[in-house]
Structure formats: C-alpha cells, structure tokens
Design an enzyme around this catalytic site. Structure first.
Site, PDB file in Angstrom:
ATOM      1  N   PRO A 162      63.719   5.964   8.117  1.00 54.12           N
ATOM      2  CA  PRO A 162      63.992   6.050   9.554  1.00 54.12           C
ATOM      3  C   PRO A 162      65.376   5.544   9.948  1.00 54.12           C
ATOM      4  O   PRO A 162      65.993   6.062  10.881  1.00 54.12           O
ATOM      5  CB  PRO A 162      62.884   5.185  10.168  1.00 54.12           C
ATOM      6  CG  PRO A 162      61.763   5.251   9.191  1.00 54.12           C
ATOM      7  CD  PRO A 162      62.413   5.316   7.844  1.00 54.12           C
ATOM      8  N   GLY A 165      69.718   7.628   7.018  1.00 51.94           N
ATOM      9  CA  GLY A 165      69.782   9.063   6.787  1.00 51.94           C
ATOM     10  C   GLY A 165      71.035   9.403   6.000  1.00 51.94           C
ATOM     11  O   GLY A 165      71.049   9.398   4.773  1.00 51.94           O
ATOM     12  N   PHE A 190      60.714  12.141   6.866  1.00 54.20           N
ATOM     13  CA  PHE A 190      61.036  13.569   6.702  1.00 54.20           C
ATOM     14  C   PHE A 190      60.781  14.052   5.272  1.00 54.20           C
ATOM     15  O   PHE A 190      61.598  14.764   4.691  1.00 54.20           O
ATOM     16  CB  PHE A 190      62.505  13.846   7.080  1.00 54.20           C
ATOM     17  CG  PHE A 190      62.910  13.336   8.432  1.00 54.20           C
ATOM     18  CD1 PHE A 190      62.278  13.790   9.581  1.00 54.20           C
ATOM     19  CD2 PHE A 190      63.909  12.396   8.559  1.00 54.20           C
ATOM     20  CE1 PHE A 190      62.642  13.319  10.837  1.00 54.20           C
ATOM     21  CE2 PHE A 190      64.295  11.916   9.799  1.00 54.20           C
ATOM     22  CZ  PHE A 190      63.653  12.375  10.945  1.00 54.20           C
ATOM     23  N   GLY A 317      72.447  19.603  -7.417  1.00 54.50           N
ATOM     24  CA  GLY A 317      71.717  20.845  -7.625  1.00 54.50           C
ATOM     25  C   GLY A 317      70.952  21.283  -6.394  1.00 54.50           C
ATOM     26  O   GLY A 317      70.857  22.475  -6.096  1.00 54.50           O
ATOM     27  N   ARG A 319      71.811  20.964  -3.367  1.00 54.14           N
ATOM     28  CA  ARG A 319      72.729  21.603  -2.412  1.00 54.14           C
ATOM     29  C   ARG A 319      72.994  23.055  -2.781  1.00 54.14           C
ATOM     30  O   ARG A 319      73.102  23.924  -1.906  1.00 54.14           O
ATOM     31  CB  ARG A 319      74.021  20.794  -2.334  1.00 54.14           C
ATOM     32  CG  ARG A 319      73.826  19.500  -1.577  1.00 54.14           C
ATOM     33  CD  ARG A 319      74.916  18.474  -1.791  1.00 54.14           C
ATOM     34  NE  ARG A 319      74.551  17.234  -1.088  1.00 54.14           N
ATOM     35  CZ  ARG A 319      75.033  16.039  -1.357  1.00 54.14           C
ATOM     36  NH1 ARG A 319      75.922  15.884  -2.348  1.00 54.14           N
ATOM     37  NH2 ARG A 319      74.645  14.982  -0.679  1.00 54.14           N
ATOM     38  N   GLN A 355      82.359  50.649  17.430  1.00 56.80           N
ATOM     39  CA  GLN A 355      83.267  49.998  16.499  1.00 56.80           C
ATOM     40  C   GLN A 355      83.156  48.479  16.535  1.00 56.80           C
ATOM     41  O   GLN A 355      83.296  47.800  15.512  1.00 56.80           O
ATOM     42  CB  GLN A 355      84.712  50.413  16.798  1.00 56.80           C
ATOM     43  CG  GLN A 355      85.684  50.002  15.705  1.00 56.80           C
ATOM     44  CD  GLN A 355      87.092  50.474  15.988  1.00 56.80           C
ATOM     45  OE1 GLN A 355      87.695  50.060  16.978  1.00 56.80           O
ATOM     46  NE2 GLN A 355      87.609  51.348  15.131  1.00 56.80           N
ATOM     47  N   GLN A 413      71.274  38.649  17.660  1.00 56.84           N
ATOM     48  CA  GLN A 413      72.005  39.208  18.811  1.00 56.84           C
ATOM     49  C   GLN A 413      72.060  40.730  18.734  1.00 56.84           C
ATOM     50  O   GLN A 413      71.923  41.421  19.751  1.00 56.84           O
ATOM     51  CB  GLN A 413      73.424  38.629  18.852  1.00 56.84           C
ATOM     52  CG  GLN A 413      74.225  39.022  20.082  1.00 56.84           C
ATOM     53  CD  GLN A 413      73.729  38.341  21.350  1.00 56.84           C
ATOM     54  OE1 GLN A 413      73.027  37.337  21.287  1.00 56.84           O
ATOM     55  NE2 GLN A 413      74.079  38.909  22.496  1.00 56.84           N
ATOM     56  N   GLY A 416      69.174  42.413  20.154  1.00 55.14           N
ATOM     57  CA  GLY A 416      68.946  42.260  21.582  1.00 55.14           C
ATOM     58  C   GLY A 416      67.683  41.479  21.867  1.00 55.14           C
ATOM     59  O   GLY A 416      67.322  40.543  21.142  1.00 55.14           O
ATOM     60  N   GLU A 440      69.672  17.727   2.626  1.00 57.05           N
ATOM     61  CA  GLU A 440      70.451  17.598   1.387  1.00 57.05           C
ATOM     62  C   GLU A 440      71.857  17.052   1.671  1.00 57.05           C
ATOM     63  O   GLU A 440      72.810  17.341   0.964  1.00 57.05           O
ATOM     64  CB  GLU A 440      70.559  18.943   0.632  1.00 57.05           C
ATOM     65  CG  GLU A 440      69.263  19.693   0.434  1.00 57.05           C
ATOM     66  CD  GLU A 440      68.299  19.016  -0.514  1.00 57.05           C
ATOM     67  OE1 GLU A 440      68.253  17.771  -0.519  1.00 57.05           O
ATOM     68  OE2 GLU A 440      67.570  19.708  -1.226  1.00 57.05           O
TER      69      GLU A 440
END
Length: 458
Positions: A162, A165, A190, A317, A319, A355, A413, A416, A440
C-alpha cells in the site's frame, strides 16, 4: 535457435500443429498483418500460429463473458499448459518448454489478440516460474515447478505494498528468523491471482533490526551544534537531512530484501476481497495479508538479501511480456478498425476513401510496428544477457504500452459511437490495456530507468 534447445517431444508437438492445420498461414493471412511475422523463423511462425489459433478458439468466444462476469478461466489456462505456455522459458528438466524471451514475446502477442487480460496473468505466472527456476534451490524447483508448468498450481508475484509502489525498495513487510522458519508480517497490494493462486512469491525485509545507533547519535550531535551556532544552521540542517536519508536507505534499501515462496494455506496468510477494477476482469486482484505467517527456511529463494535483485530480474522479462500484450491487443483493434472503415459508408462513400482516416491508419500501423521491433530487440538482448538489456526492456515497455493504448483509443474513435458500446470488443481492450502503462513499473519509472542508464556512463 530456441528450438535447438527444445526437446524432440516439444518440437514434435508444434510440428503436429502444423500438420493438423495445413491452411494456417492462409487462415491467418488476413488476421495477421505482414509485419507481425516479419523476421521470424519457420519454427517461430509455427509457434505464433498455434498460439493464435489456441486464443481464437479458447479466448475469443469467451473473453467478453469472462470480463462481464469476472470469471478467472482456470480450465482454459490449464489447456494452455498442454502447449507449454505455463512455463515458456522455464527449463525442460522441471516441465518447462525451455524457449527464449523472443519466443515468449511472440506467444504473448498472439494470445493477447483475443484476451489481453488472461494473457497478462499468464505472463505473470511465467515470470514466477522463471524466478523459481533461476534462483531457488533444487528441492524447491523439483517440488513446485512441475505443478506450476502444468497449471496444477497457479502463482502470484508479490512486491507492491500500500505504501511502496514505484518506490518498491521501501517495502515494509518483514521476515524474522525463528528456529527453522521465517515469520512474515505485512501486506501486499494489487496482487494478480490474490486469493486464488496456490503459490506466492513474497518480497520481505530481513534486515528490519539493522543497527543505526551511530547515525542516530550523529544526528543528535548535529542538532545540538545547530542550536549552539545559529549562523551555521543551514549547514547543519543539510547535514541532518543527509543523515536521515542514510538511515532511511539503511533500513529501507534494497539490500535487506529477500524472496520467499509461500503456499496459499500456510498459517498466517489471508486475502482481501477481490478488487473491482476498470479492466483485467478475467483475473482476480486482491491484497495479501501476512500475520505471523511461518515459512520454512528452505522456502527462501536465492540467498538472504537477494530478493530485490531477483524481483527486478523478473521484471525485466515481465516488461517485455506486458509490452507484447499491448501490441497484440492493439494490433487486433487496428485490424478491426481497418475492416470497419472499409465496410462503413457515410456521405455515399466508404470511410476508407477519406484521406484523413487513411493517414490515421498508416500512423497507427507504423507506430505499432516500431514498438514491436523494439520489444523483440529487447527480448533478444535479454536472451543474450546483454548489460544494456534492462534499459532496452524499459524503453520497449514504455513505448509499446503507450502506443498500444493510443492505437486502441484511435480504433475506438474510428468506430464512432459503436466503439463505445459493449456489443463491440474495442472498449474492453481499451480498459484492459490502460493498466499496462502502470504495472511492471509505471511508464514514468521507465523514463527514470532509461535516463539513469544513459547518464551513468557519462
């Protein structure tokens, strides 16, 4: 190269995959862009295809339900172990596949095309297996690795607390020697697999009783001199800060941390309630509490005081693995978006004729492929034990997780309003990939690692 070290049995298994699915390359031609397999050997393409097909059959139809109902698919993970995915770079002697980090990056990228969340747990489990395989004694390896590489046992990596981190070395969990045991007290936060996993690799401080009395006396003297000589107050104030920093490092530095293997049913270990999260819902996350938890001395991994080094070696590793998960998920969303704008028409023309959208797709593909190349280079350097591997792993993780999230966000995006609906999968990928920029080691910490390695050599 990796298959030269693999057993005949494992190689035969993958060759059987090729014979069972002769049209694999045709089947996946549209699903894999050409850049995904570029530079891979034929054996690596077989591995890639088998991982992709497994994920398409096992993850694809179920991932949305796992996410919605917070299901941890243990049976499916056990099926993945039959292909060697539970011990990818664990030695064959103890049930692993004995493959390379490069092979693992290819596998995790393919699997995460259909469920980044489940694949990410698989990557954490592989990291734990590797730590045991490389640092534990032979008795621990023989006792636990065959069960871990078959997914009879699930595992969790427990470093974060806690109040520690990014500053992981300041962890407060303690391990006090008592007879034939170590007694652990503290809390881990976590933890992926928390409350469900069978094995926990716990980082705990074994130098909590370190004597800093000489530094305390020096601090008292400095305070006394500061009171008697106000003109030199700024000098003594700076000295006191340096002493406080030295005490903090002595009591909370990385040198006093050790690594322990703790089983889920050891007396004194308990678990918090499952966390309710934005994403990663197909794997449980919970706190792990240690209250006078007795751990046999033989469950020490490595030597006393080597825990932080072991934890960091595992993260190099890890990561690469999580970066590969980002790339796989993002590539899948890019493919979905490309198909969508090709089929969707507005103002009487396909969106793909626009385009501006063509340019966006081009940028997404370019940035994603650049990230993939950096991840694979980092994997090769880690396999070769290159002294610069840590920096390259940090660079790959930072770039790939940032780019991966951006590509998924852009893909949403391009869909939509439909991209925002749970009927479409992209919003799930967006939620799952967001945490990759945090775990990580946050991407801010990655920048510190990179800059530190650059400046160290000046």
């Amino acid at each position: 190269r990796s298959f030269a070290r693999s057993s005949t049995t494992k190689l035969t298994m993958f060759l059987r995959f090729r014979s069972r699915f002769p049209p694999l390359r045709i089947l996946f031609k549209r699903r894999f862009s050409s850049c995904v397999s570029i530079g891979l050997s034929e054996e690596q393409r077989i591995v890639q295809d088998s991982a992709y097909k497994f994920a398409a059959e096992q993850f694809g139809p179920n991932a949305a339900k796992w996410d919605r109902e917070r299901i941890f698919p243990q049976d499916v993970l056990r099926e993945s172990a039959k292909l060697g995915f539970a011990g990818i770079y664990t030695s064959e002697e103890f049930g692993g596949t004995g493959m390379t980090r490069m092979d693992a990056a290819i596998i995790f990228e393919a699997l995460s095309s259909f469920c980044p969340s489940t694949t990410a747990y698989l990557s954490i489990h592989n990291m734990c297996c590797w730590m045991i395989d490389n640092f534990a004694n032979d008795e621990l390896k023989a006792k636990y690795l065959p069960k871990l590489t078959s997914f009879e046992f699930f595992s969790s990596y427990c470093l974060t607390e806690p109040n520690s981190g990014s500053d992981a070395a300041s962890l407060r969990t303690t391990a006090i020697e008592d007879g034939n045991d170590f007694v652990l007290n503290g809390e881990k936060a976590f933890i992926s697999g928390g409350g469900v996993s069978d094995v926990y690799l716990i980082m705990a401080r074994t130098n909590s009783d370190i004597d800093c009395s000489s530094l305390d006396e020096l601090k008292k003297t400095a305070k006394s001199l500061m009171e008697n000589d106000p003109k030199s107050a700024s000098h003594f104030r700076s000295l006191i800060l340096d002493i406080d920093s030295s005490i903090h490092k002595a009591k909370n530095g990385p040198k006093g941390i050790s690594c322990f293997l703790v089983e889920k049913d050891f007396p004194g270990i308990s678990y918090g309630k499952p966390a309710v999260k934005l994403g990663w819902n197909s794997q449980p996350t919970a706190s792990v509490f240690l209250t006078n938890c007795r751990v046999p001395k033989e469950n020490l991994i490595g030597n006393l005081g080597e825990g932080f080094k072991i934890a960091m070696a595992g993260l190099d590793g890890g990561r690469i693995n999580i970066a590969s998960c980002s790339i796989g998920g993002a590539q899948h969303c890019l493919n979905l978006a490309s198909n969508y704008i090709h089929e969707r028409s507005q103002f009487g023309r396909p969106l793909s004729d626009n385009q501006a959208l063509q340019f966006r797709i081009a940028d997404m593909e370019t940035e994603l492929h650049s990230s993939r190349l950096m991840v694979r280079q980092a994997a090769l350097l880690l396999d070769e034990k290159d002294p610069n591997a840590t920096k390259h792993c940090a660079m790959a993780k930072r770039l790939a997780t940032d780019v991966g999230f951006k590509v998924v966000n852009d893909a949403l995006q391009l869909h939509g309003g439909y991209g925002y609906l749970r009927e479409f999968p992209i919003e799930r990928y967006l939620r799952d990939l967001r945490v990759h920029q945090i775990l990580e080691g946050t991407n801010e910490i990655m920048r510190l690692i990179i800059s530190r390695e650059i400046l160290r050599n000046l």
